[in-house]
Scaffold this motif. Sequence first.
Motif, PDB file in Angstrom:
ATOM      1  N   PRO A 138      20.776 -20.427 -44.705  1.00 52.04           N
ATOM      2  CA  PRO A 138      21.122 -21.523 -43.803  1.00 52.04           C
ATOM      3  C   PRO A 138      19.871 -22.209 -43.268  1.00 52.04           C
ATOM      4  N   VAL A 139      20.028 -23.483 -42.902  1.00 53.43           N
ATOM      5  CA  VAL A 139      18.909 -24.216 -42.319  1.00 53.43           C
ATOM      6  C   VAL A 139      19.063 -24.163 -40.803  1.00 53.43           C
ATOM      7  N   LEU A 140      18.033 -23.662 -40.137  1.00 59.29           N
ATOM      8  CA  LEU A 140      18.099 -23.510 -38.687  1.00 59.29           C
ATOM      9  C   LEU A 140      17.414 -24.692 -38.008  1.00 59.29           C
ATOM     10  N   PRO A 141      17.758 -24.940 -36.754  1.00 59.67           N
ATOM     11  CA  PRO A 141      17.120 -26.060 -36.054  1.00 59.67           C
ATOM     12  C   PRO A 141      15.611 -25.875 -35.943  1.00 59.67           C
ATOM     13  N   PRO A 142      14.871 -26.969 -35.878  1.00 60.36           N
ATOM     14  CA  PRO A 142      13.407 -26.859 -35.844  1.00 60.36           C
ATOM     15  C   PRO A 142      12.963 -26.154 -34.566  1.00 60.36           C
ATOM     16  N   GLY A 143      12.130 -25.137 -34.716  1.00 60.61           N
ATOM     17  CA  GLY A 143      11.702 -24.371 -33.555  1.00 60.61           C
ATOM     18  C   GLY A 143      12.369 -23.010 -33.509  1.00 60.61           C
ATOM     19  N   ALA A 144      13.365 -22.791 -34.372  1.00 58.22           N
ATOM     20  CA  ALA A 144      13.999 -21.478 -34.414  1.00 58.22           C
ATOM     21  C   ALA A 144      13.049 -20.464 -35.060  1.00 58.22           C
ATOM     22  N   VAL A 145      12.085 -20.972 -35.796  1.00 56.39           N
ATOM     23  CA  VAL A 145      11.015 -20.215 -36.453  1.00 56.39           C
ATOM     24  C   VAL A 145      11.523 -19.059 -37.312  1.00 56.39           C
ATOM     25  N   ASP A 146      11.772 -17.915 -36.744  1.00 58.37           N
ATOM     26  CA  ASP A 146      12.103 -16.757 -37.571  1.00 58.37           C
ATOM     27  C   ASP A 146      13.604 -16.514 -37.511  1.00 58.37           C
ATOM     28  N   TYR A 184      21.508 -36.034 -40.149  1.00 64.45           N
ATOM     29  CA  TYR A 184      20.371 -35.240 -40.591  1.00 64.45           C
ATOM     30  C   TYR A 184      19.375 -35.165 -39.450  1.00 64.45           C
ATOM     31  N   CYS A 185      18.425 -34.238 -39.562  1.00 61.19           N
ATOM     32  CA  CYS A 185      17.494 -33.982 -38.473  1.00 61.19           C
ATOM     33  C   CYS A 185      16.503 -35.150 -38.364  1.00 61.19           C
ATOM     34  N   LEU A 186      16.511 -35.815 -37.230  1.00 66.81           N
ATOM     35  CA  LEU A 186      15.719 -37.036 -37.091  1.00 66.81           C
ATOM     36  C   LEU A 186      14.241 -36.735 -36.932  1.00 66.81           C
ATOM     37  N   LEU A 187      13.457 -37.521 -37.638  1.00 65.47           N
ATOM     38  CA  LEU A 187      12.013 -37.312 -37.616  1.00 65.47           C
ATOM     39  C   LEU A 187      11.428 -37.612 -36.232  1.00 65.47           C
ATOM     40  N   GLY A 188      12.031 -38.550 -35.521  1.00 64.50           N
ATOM     41  CA  GLY A 188      11.473 -38.943 -34.237  1.00 64.50           C
ATOM     42  C   GLY A 188      12.006 -38.140 -33.074  1.00 64.50           C
ATOM     43  N   CYS A 189      12.865 -37.172 -33.340  1.00 67.46           N
ATOM     44  CA  CYS A 189      13.509 -36.427 -32.250  1.00 67.46           C
ATOM     45  C   CYS A 189      12.488 -35.520 -31.559  1.00 67.46           C
ATOM     46  N   ASN A 190      12.622 -35.443 -30.263  1.00 64.51           N
ATOM     47  CA  ASN A 190      11.666 -34.655 -29.490  1.00 64.51           C
ATOM     48  C   ASN A 190      12.207 -33.245 -29.269  1.00 64.51           C
ATOM     49  N   TYR A 191      12.690 -32.622 -30.316  1.00 62.18           N
ATOM     50  CA  TYR A 191      13.229 -31.260 -30.239  1.00 62.18           C
ATOM     51  C   TYR A 191      14.259 -31.119 -29.129  1.00 62.18           C
ATOM     52  N   CYS A 231      17.745 -25.208 -25.088  1.00 62.88           N
ATOM     53  CA  CYS A 231      18.091 -23.813 -25.390  1.00 62.88           C
ATOM     54  C   CYS A 231      17.780 -22.914 -24.193  1.00 62.88           C
ATOM     55  N   PRO A 232      18.784 -22.235 -23.633  1.00 62.20           N
ATOM     56  CA  PRO A 232      18.537 -21.424 -22.437  1.00 62.20           C
ATOM     57  C   PRO A 232      17.908 -20.073 -22.740  1.00 62.20           C
ATOM     58  N   THR A 233      18.017 -19.579 -23.976  1.00 63.51           N
ATOM     59  CA  THR A 233      17.523 -18.233 -24.269  1.00 63.51           C
ATOM     60  C   THR A 233      16.235 -18.248 -25.069  1.00 63.51           C
ATOM     61  N   MET A 234      15.641 -19.417 -25.251  1.00 60.52           N
ATOM     62  CA  MET A 234      14.401 -19.550 -26.022  1.00 60.52           C
ATOM     63  C   MET A 234      14.574 -19.118 -27.467  1.00 60.52           C
ATOM     64  N   ALA A 235      15.819 -19.106 -27.942  1.00 64.42           N
ATOM     65  CA  ALA A 235      16.016 -18.816 -29.364  1.00 64.42           C
ATOM     66  C   ALA A 235      15.408 -19.939 -30.178  1.00 64.42           C
ATOM     67  N   ILE A 236      15.574 -21.177 -29.695  1.00 57.70           N
ATOM     68  CA  ILE A 236      14.894 -22.316 -30.306  1.00 57.70           C
ATOM     69  C   ILE A 236      13.731 -22.661 -29.397  1.00 57.70           C
ATOM     70  N   ASN A 237      12.543 -22.564 -29.920  1.00 54.60           N
ATOM     71  CA  ASN A 237      11.370 -22.881 -29.106  1.00 54.60           C
ATOM     72  C   ASN A 237      11.184 -24.379 -29.053  1.00 54.60           C
ATOM     73  N   TRP A 238      10.748 -24.818 -27.917  1.00 53.89           N
ATOM     74  CA  TRP A 238      10.384 -26.217 -27.835  1.00 53.89           C
ATOM     75  C   TRP A 238       8.901 -26.305 -28.165  1.00 53.89           C
ATOM     76  N   ILE A 239       8.564 -27.106 -29.167  1.00 51.03           N
ATOM     77  CA  ILE A 239       7.173 -27.125 -29.651  1.00 51.03           C
ATOM     78  C   ILE A 239       6.579 -28.481 -29.349  1.00 51.03           C
ATOM     79  N   PRO A 240       6.204 -28.729 -28.127  1.00 49.61           N
ATOM     80  CA  PRO A 240       5.839 -30.092 -27.745  1.00 49.61           C
ATOM     81  C   PRO A 240       4.603 -30.609 -28.449  1.00 49.61           C
ATOM     82  N   LYS A 248       7.401 -33.756 -37.943  1.00 46.63           N
ATOM     83  CA  LYS A 248       7.173 -33.584 -39.378  1.00 46.63           C
ATOM     84  C   LYS A 248       6.225 -32.436 -39.686  1.00 46.63           C
ATOM     85  N   ASN A 249       5.736 -31.764 -38.651  1.00 46.80           N
ATOM     86  CA  ASN A 249       4.884 -30.595 -38.890  1.00 46.80           C
ATOM     87  C   ASN A 249       5.677 -29.297 -38.873  1.00 46.80           C
ATOM     88  N   VAL A 250       6.978 -29.408 -38.625  1.00 45.80           N
ATOM     89  CA  VAL A 250       7.808 -28.213 -38.666  1.00 45.80           C
ATOM     90  C   VAL A 250       8.665 -28.291 -39.921  1.00 45.80           C
TER      91      VAL A 250
END
Lengths: 415, 316
Positions: free
Chosen positions: B156-164, B207-214, B220-229, B234-236
């Motif tokens: 599956p494809v996870l949201p950007p910032g889910a990392v592992d 689809y996941c927008l390139l300009g979206c600010n995560y 995300c309240p549990t930090m499962a998805i990290n916010w990578i400011p 496009k670097n994720v």
Amino acid sequence: MFCRALSDGREVSVLGYGAMRLPTVDGGHANSWAKSGYSESTIDQEMLDRQIRYLLEHGVNYFDTSPAYCRGESERRLGDALVKSGFARKDYFVATKLSNFAPQQFPLDACKKMFENSLRFLRTDYIDNYLLHSIGNGGFETFSKRYLENGALDWCVELRREKRIRNLGFSFHGDPKAFEWCIEHHGDYKWDFCQIQMNYVDWRHAKEVNARNLDGKYLYETLAERKIPVVIMEPLLGGTLARYNEALARHLVPLDPEASLAKWALRFCASFPNVMTILSGMTRTEHIEENVATFEDFRPCTEEEFAALERAALEYLKCGNVPCTACSYCMPCPYGLDIPSLLRFRNDVLMKGGKDAKTVLAEYAKAVPEELRRADHCTGCGLCRPHCPQQINIPGEMAMIDSQIDLLKNEVARR
Amino acid sequence: MLIATGFGAVGWFLTPYSIYGKTLTMFWPGVAVFAVVVVLAAVGKGRVWCNWVCPVGTLFNLLSKKSVCAHKIGPGCANCRACFGNGGKLEAKVGDGEKAIPLSNSNSELQLGSSATRREAIKGVAVLAAAEAVEKTTDGGFAPVSLPGVPERPAPVLPPGAVDREKFNVKCVACGLCIANCRGGCLSPSTDLKRFGQPEMDFRRGYCLLGCNYACGHVCPTMAINWIPRLERKNVHMGHAIWKKDLCIRTDGVECTACSRKCPVSAIHIVEGFPVVDKGACIGCGACEHVCPARPMPAIFVKGFDRQRLVWPMSK
């Protein structure tokens, strides 16, 4: 009603009815289903009967249709309405076309069948004006295949001799070579009339809209020189010149504050003496009433008014609109795109500016309600391009719309 | 002053003494006040109750750390990391005498390749109908459209910032905030029972927008998805696109460049008429999958990475 006399002494109304945008039961027009959620919406025969009767009672006697219009329904519906109106066949003119667009319709037998069907659907034994439909579409080679190599043109001349058609003409869009060929061979075929696109924007500036177009002035003057009567189509550019547009209004309203923009455009075309009829695809009764009123007390444009129209046209061109008339010849797109609605959205919302990203996106969702019919699903296959009478680069426009929408989406997402 | 008054009021309400009496006199007004506070908070900030007060999610999270049935690494582990899948820069270390296990999920990819025979059965349903519509004799009308199916992704494809993915599956409490806030409209709850309700990408609607600010990481309240400011979108790299020849309408002789036209990072090149994915540039945003006209399955789809690749830009 303002009429012009023909060579045979009959009088034809300068306002003609174009049966390409017949009314549907849900209030839209039959070449577009966008407002009915893309389900097939039926033509409102009752409304059409009423409108045709109104037109005939007010002296409009020229009706133009084609086997291709309204998904093939137009001829039958118009024929029914004309018969039901109670007017005699000699009281009105019917024009229809040889619309052999698809390769399987090129052979002469298919053309003959198309003509017989037209007679049957229109419930008549002769056609007043028969046209070769959109001769320049798809280039000169297609023209040659459609009418010359298969002998369809000679057969049409034969039909005219048999009096099964009274007048033979052609409608022109696209490749100038086809037009020039027809004019060169005027001596052989004796065109009785010719149908061209003309309005005050295309009069001098068609080339600025698209380099491959011919100016209305050139077309009109070429025909007038040879005394071929002119039938005008797209006098309002598919309604574009009738809708409010600041560029147009600023120049035209001061001269006649009560006149609608549609009236200006129709008066412009009717001011030329060699114009036989101006076709208007009037879907709604109010369009009909307005246009009939325009021609009931018609007066030609003065020099001052022509100058104002020219200024308005120049200003209009600066808007950078694509000249889509929503004729739907490009449809159906094999990938399901709603091309006319997308191009209208491009002109009216996307390129106009002055709205924030969220509003534009909301308008986009309103213009094309189904996501799968939006611009991003264009594959760039280019199958629509040869069908467009205005020669719009549709895949390019779709890519442009989509990239603009993407920019706006990203702008909203960035917040 | 106001704060002091507020504290006093709350303290008075919470004080343990004579709570019985207070409950008797204050129960319904108390409930009303509480309800109003929760509703106001919800109007202002979204699911405050679920995310910040209700302990159920956090409790589950804590319990899962001492889970009885979780997978454990036994003493025979050769540290080959095959169990992690292809973990980005992780190197394979194969112990002596052990069979090497391929690092990528190529197994499941092979399975998907074999599903191409299914294409034979349904071949031409959509595309040939489209080709017929081209031979048109009248104007107007609309070709039918249908949503594509969901491809059987190897991962599956996870949201950007889910990392592992492993860590994400543990941390995520399936609250649905990221799904509700997704700007591209592409996150949807998973129906897989092993991660039921957790977000994963479904590119049918967007689809996941390139300009979206995560936005998903933001909420995300549990930090499962990290916010990578500090990282541009496009670097994720969440995954990469895989193209299937058998499904592509180009094999039916139809001209199409939809995926290449749409790619926001220009990672898809049309070479000799076939799309080639530049896997170094592809970020797995799913734009190509979203616009692919092949039915019933898109011919190009995204395979998620087990560990998302973060490409740190050169420091300025």
